[in-house]
Design an enzyme around this catalytic site. Structure first.
Site, PDB file in Angstrom:
ATOM      1  CE  LYS A  28      -2.130  -0.683   3.766  1.00 16.95           C
ATOM      2  NZ  LYS A  28      -1.688  -1.901   4.406  1.00 16.95           N
ATOM      3  NE  ARG A 103      -4.135  -1.186  10.132  1.00 16.60           N
ATOM      4  CZ  ARG A 103      -3.121  -0.696   9.501  1.00 16.60           C
ATOM      5  NH1 ARG A 103      -3.166   0.589   9.127  1.00 16.60           N
ATOM      6  NH2 ARG A 103      -2.138  -1.433   9.810  1.00 16.60           N
ATOM      7  NE  ARG A 141       7.744  -2.714   5.823  1.00 18.11           N
ATOM      8  CZ  ARG A 141       6.478  -2.439   5.752  1.00 18.11           C
ATOM      9  NH1 ARG A 141       5.652  -2.234   4.725  1.00 18.11           N
ATOM     10  NH2 ARG A 141       5.632  -2.571   6.821  1.00 18.11           N
ATOM     11  NE  ARG A 174       6.785  -0.040  10.098  1.00 14.83           N
ATOM     12  CZ  ARG A 174       5.807  -0.258   9.352  1.00 14.83           C
ATOM     13  NH1 ARG A 174       5.785   0.565   8.134  1.00 14.83           N
ATOM     14  NH2 ARG A 174       4.662  -0.780   9.500  1.00 14.83           N
ATOM     15  NE  ARG A 185       2.044  -4.629  11.087  1.00 12.16           N
ATOM     16  CZ  ARG A 185       2.990  -4.102  10.266  1.00 12.16           C
ATOM     17  NH1 ARG A 185       4.299  -4.636  10.295  1.00 12.16           N
ATOM     18  NH2 ARG A 185       2.570  -3.524   9.454  1.00 12.16           N
TER      19      ARG A 185
END
Ligand code: AMP
Length: 231
Positions: A28, A103, A141, A174, A185
């Site tokens: 996204k 969400r 990531r 992160r 998540r």
């Protein structure tokens, strides 16, 4: 990352509110950046706003840090307020791209009320990705803490190991990109966020599914751009 003609083509689309929908790691953020660059409209990412608050150590950041680090969702009241403040700003007048919001059902209902009250047309673009692909993606990531640029050590590494191509800042992992937190998540997404898609569909809102599992970001962007075509 994308062709000028495709960018011009995206610019001509009449949709003002673009809601990028998908599980964590579905791409996204990358698609939102490409869209906002083409359209010249704000990229509104609730995750980035909350992380900024944590970085600045402000009151909001202190209130949400524990929930975010565990992978749980922050309260609807907090994120609804953050988003409404952003989408009401003059710079969002020609449109905006929402990334990571709504969400939950309460967030989706609030957003729809806000859009309907102003006669703003939206399109929900669902980036569908296989969960195994997502886990591989998220554990690789890296992000620039200064400008927010995203990299992936597997598919999109920086030119110099560990440093941002744009400003040389040291890239970071992160806190919520560890495998156990990613699984939490994804579970939160299944529980709370996936039903939001059903809400949009049942309400007859425009939802377009884009398969984003294996294609490079530029090819996904081509499909996203087609999703902006009027019905
Ligand atoms: P993201 O960067 O979008 O994956 O978001 C990272 C984290 O920020 C999430 O795991 C939540 O803790 C929090 N967050 C971001 N957006 C929302 C939202 N719309 N509602 C509740 N929590 C959110």
């Amino acid at each position: 990352m994308f062709s000028v003609s495709l960018c011009l083509c995206v610019k001509e689309k009449p949709v003002k509110a673009i809601v990028l929908f998908g599980s964590p790691g579905s791409g996204k953020g990358t698609q939102a950046k490409m869209l906002t660059e083409c359209l010249g409209v704000p990229h509104i990412s609730t995750g980035d706003m909350l992380r900024d608050s944590i970085r600045h150590g402000d009151q909001l950041g202190t209130a949400v840090v524990a929930r975010m680090q565990s992978g749980a969702l922050v309260s609807d009241e907090v994120v609804n307020r953050l988003v409404e403040e952003r989408i009401s700003r003059p710079e969002a007048g020609s449109g905006f791209v929402l990334d990571g919001y709504p969400r939950t059902l309460a967030q989706a209902e609030r957003l729809c009320e806000w859009l309907d009250g102003r006669g703003i047309r939206e399109v929900v673009i669902h980036l569908a990705v296989d969960y195994n692909v997502i886990i591989a993606r998220l554990t690789g990531r890296r992000q620039c803490p200064r400008c927010g640029t995203l990299y992936n050590i597997g598919s999109h590494p920086p030119q110099v190991d560990g440093a941002c191509d744009l400003d040389g800042e040291k890239l970071v992992i992160r806190d919520d990109d560890s495998e156990s937190v990613i699984r939490e998540r994804l579970a939160a997404y299944e529980r709370q966020t996936h039903p939001v898609l059903q809400f949009f569909l049942k309400a007859g809102r425009r939802v377009v599914e884009v398969d984003a599992s294996y294609d490079p970001p530029s090819a996904v962007f081509q499909k996203v751009s087609q999703a902006l075509e009027p019905r």
